[in-house]
Design a protein around this motif. Structure first.
Motif, mmCIF file in Angstrom:
data_model
loop_
_atom_site.group_PDB
_atom_site.id
_atom_site.type_symbol
_atom_site.label_atom_id
_atom_site.label_comp_id
_atom_site.label_asym_id
_atom_site.label_seq_id
_atom_site.Cartn_x
_atom_site.Cartn_y
_atom_site.Cartn_z
ATOM 1 N N ARG A 218 -16.526 -1.535 -3.326
ATOM 2 C CA ARG A 218 -14.970 -0.849 -3.428
ATOM 3 C C ARG A 218 -14.009 -1.512 -4.153
ATOM 4 N N THR A 219 -13.056 -0.706 -5.065
ATOM 5 C CA THR A 219 -11.862 -1.083 -5.532
ATOM 6 C C THR A 219 -10.847 -1.802 -4.677
ATOM 7 N N THR B 208 -7.781 -0.604 -4.226
ATOM 8 C CA THR B 208 -7.131 0.578 -3.882
ATOM 9 C C THR B 208 -7.837 1.091 -2.765
ATOM 10 N N GLU B 209 -9.141 1.447 -2.943
ATOM 11 C CA GLU B 209 -10.080 2.014 -1.786
ATOM 12 C C GLU B 209 -10.108 1.079 -0.472
ATOM 13 N N ALA C 78 -6.528 1.622 1.166
ATOM 14 C CA ALA C 78 -6.506 3.128 1.778
ATOM 15 C C ALA C 78 -7.388 3.160 2.967
ATOM 16 N N ASP C 79 -8.435 2.543 3.029
ATOM 17 C CA ASP C 79 -9.358 2.382 4.244
ATOM 18 C C ASP C 79 -8.553 1.724 5.334
ATOM 19 N N GLY D 118 -6.955 11.621 4.742
ATOM 20 C CA GLY D 118 -7.294 11.129 3.498
ATOM 21 C C GLY D 118 -6.240 11.158 2.510
ATOM 22 N N PHE E 273 -3.672 8.342 0.708
ATOM 23 C CA PHE E 273 -3.468 7.869 -0.643
ATOM 24 C C PHE E 273 -2.214 8.353 -1.457
ATOM 25 N N GLU F 239 -0.916 5.148 -3.469
ATOM 26 C CA GLU F 239 -0.849 5.184 -5.064
ATOM 27 C C GLU F 239 0.375 5.395 -5.428
#
Length: 575
Positions: free
Chosen positions: A495-496, A498-499, A502-503, A542, A546, A550
């Motif tokens: 996973r990046t 950012t991901e 977010a998680d 979600g 984000f 972001e």
């Protein structure tokens, strides 16, 4: 000649022709190896009979003889290495006839109807596929328990036997008995071509070469062994390049012959059952990536994955209009009833899936234990959220981010001096102009990597907790696959940052909702961990998260929190 018969005969003829081509390659390699020896024999005989002079020709004959001896020794070493190389065997859960008498009876009846040899054994694989696998190599044989082991077999001797039938375990739980029989018909029909001696010999030749190439790439070999295996690997690769097209065409011919023969059995039902194969694959993939993977990362492995795929596919049928009508089949007898103890087989297949796709150990322990679906929300979902929320606040502490100053008491601190873990602290930091969310994401990524490194037990030893379903297997099923690191088949790319961020923010929001708004952790069969508010699943979290992560825009998330009734200023309980 009927259309079915012509397809079968053409496929079998093509397979035999390609098998003979492969055997001719083997014969040419053998002839090339003994050619210098033949030349040496001719020269020595000519010298002995004085047909050529004893001077220069005598020296030439002895030089050729020495060269022939060296080449014969090298050829013998290569032949022994190829013969002894252990072909990879797919990791499976063996099923004895005592563990699944009805399933064995179904397969034997199917083989009788197809007029082909019955498979020698049956095994389960945690995948949506079925195939025949040759396990006659000595390395794939079970160890004898005494001098007169079962059937008098001794390890180190190839035992002639029909292939093993490997069945995807999700098929047994989702498909009905008639559907399974129809799907297995073309697979079982493949035992007919497999019994042909030329095809069997050609397959053993190719598998031996492939195993020799794999042995040459094993790390950690000594210098002498590395040189020897490198030479054998080079010879084997050369032969494999010559064999590649013939082997592919041979397998296509075998498949065509098996398919042609299977058209005589349940052909109409098989067309319908193939729809269930595609549906099972979709449900199994979602179950592994969305439901099982979060549990595996928490050190828990769901022990009823195959039973879970039925719930996942039932839910998919309910949501997807294209799948309507499929659940009406559930009133018929499921194929898993053909197993005496389906729960034990499901547990063994579930553990094998965790090891293949995640890399867990073979034995349970403090950091690796089974979990039932009833326990999943509390043992996996709630624990996952609170662990990720705690990690998020630890990274914020390391970055020196203060507690919230816009909501609640200013400069709120815990007794140990760290900021009070509130949702407001996270939102305020990410919504502040100029906030470095990339640094936070990088910190979380580094923390996740450290935690996974600590908790990643990649043991390759031990046995399954469901020994009854494994039928007394003496070895770890992964040992026969090869020495590669676990997991063999990772489900998702890394996973990046950012991901991950977010998680972790989603986890913090869910913790706050549970602690301050009366929400509850839940399980969605297609999407995994779910937040339940007033008994219903909220799937709209979600996008607001984000927007915050972001773009630094907190308004959508604040509006969502207000709708649900979440207090951002209240401390949450961390894991």
């Amino acid at each position: 000649m009927s259309g079915t018969g012509s397809v079968e005969e053409l496929g079998a003829h093509a397979a035999r022709a390609r098998a003979m081509a492969l055997l001719r390659i083997r014969s040419r390699a053998t002839a090339l190896a003994i050619l210098p020896a033949a030349a040496a024999v001719v020269l020595l005989v000519a010298v002995a009979q004085e047909r050529i002079g004893p001077g220069v020709w005598s020296k030439v004959s002895w030089a050729v003889t020495a060269c022939a001896v060296v080449i014969l020794l090298l050829a013998a070493a290569v032949a022994v290495a190829v013969a002894r190389a252990r072909p990879a065997v797919s990791p499976t859960v063996p099923l004895t006839e005592a563990a699944a008498p009805d399933l064995y009876r179904l397969v034997r009846d199917l083989a009788d109807r197809l007029d082909v040899p019955a498979p020698s054994a049956i095994a389960l694989t945690p995948d949506c596929d079925s195939w025949l696998e040759d396990r006659t190599h000595p390395a794939a044989q079970p160890r004898a328990k005494g001098p007169g082991g079962p059937a008098g077999n001794r390890r180190g001797r190839r035992v002639p036997a029909a292939p093993v039938l490997v069945i995807g375990s999700p098929f047994l739980w989702w498909m009905r008995v008639a559907e399974l029989r129809a799907v297995l018909a073309p697979v079982v029909a493949g035992t007919g071509p497999s019994a042909h001696p030329d095809i069997a010999a050609a397959r053993r030749f190719v598998r031996g070469l492939d195993a020799a190439v794999a042995d040459a790439t094993v790390p950690g070999q000594g210098r002498v062994r590395r040189i020897r295996t490198a030479f054998v690997g080079w010879i084997a690769r050369t032969l494999l390049r010559a064999c590649r097209s013939h082997a592919a065409e041979m397998e296509r011919g075998v498949a065509a012959a098996a398919s042609g023969r299977a058209q005589e059995v349940d052909y109409g039902l098989r067309i319908v059952a193939q729809e269930q194969v595609g549906l099972a694959y979709a449900g199994w993939d979602r179950l592994l990536t969305r439901v099982a993977l979060p549990a595996w990362r928490m050190g828990r492995w769901p022990s009823r994955l195959d039973a879970g795929v039925v719930s996942a596919l039932t839910e998919l049928s309910r949501r997807d209009k294209l799948a309507e009508g499929f659940t009406s089949r559930l009133g018929e007898r499921p194929a898993c009833d053909l197993i005496e103890e389906p729960g034990a087989a499901d547990e063994a297949a579930s553990l094998l899936a965790a090891r293949l796709f995640h890399g867990g150990p073979a034995e349970t322990g403090p950091g690796w234990s089974p979990v039932d679906w009833q326990q999943y929300p509390d043992e996996v979902v709630d624990r996952k959220w609170r662990t990720e929320a705690a990690r998020l606040h630890r990274v914020l502490d390391a970055m020196g981010v203060a507690g919230s100053v816009s909501v609640g008491a200013p400069d709120a601190s815990a007794a140990d001096g760290s900021a009070v873990p509130t949702l407001a602290r996270v939102i305020d930091h990410l919504a502040t102009p100029g906030a470095d969310s990339e640094a936070l994401a990088a910190g979380i990524g580094a923390a996740v990597a450290r935690d996974e490194e600590k908790a990643a037990p990649h043991s390759r030893t031990g046995g399954s907790p469901a020994d009854g379903a494994q039928a007394g297997a003496d070895t770890d099923p992964l040992d026969l696959w090869g020495p590669g690191p676990l997991p063999f088949l990772p489900l998702q790319p890394p996973r990046t940052g950012t991901e991950l961020l977010a998680d972790h923010v989603v986890a913090m929001v869910c913790c706050a909702a549970v602690d301050t708004a009366g929400a509850a952790p839940g399980l969605d069969w297609l999407d995994g961990p779910a937040l339940l508010v007033d008994g219903g699943r909220r799937s709209d979290l979600g996008a607001p998260v984000f927007s915050l992560v972001e773009d630094g825009d907190a308004e959508p998330l604040l509006s969502w929190l207000t709708t649900v009734g979440v207090r951002t200023d209240k401390p949450v309980r961390l894991g």
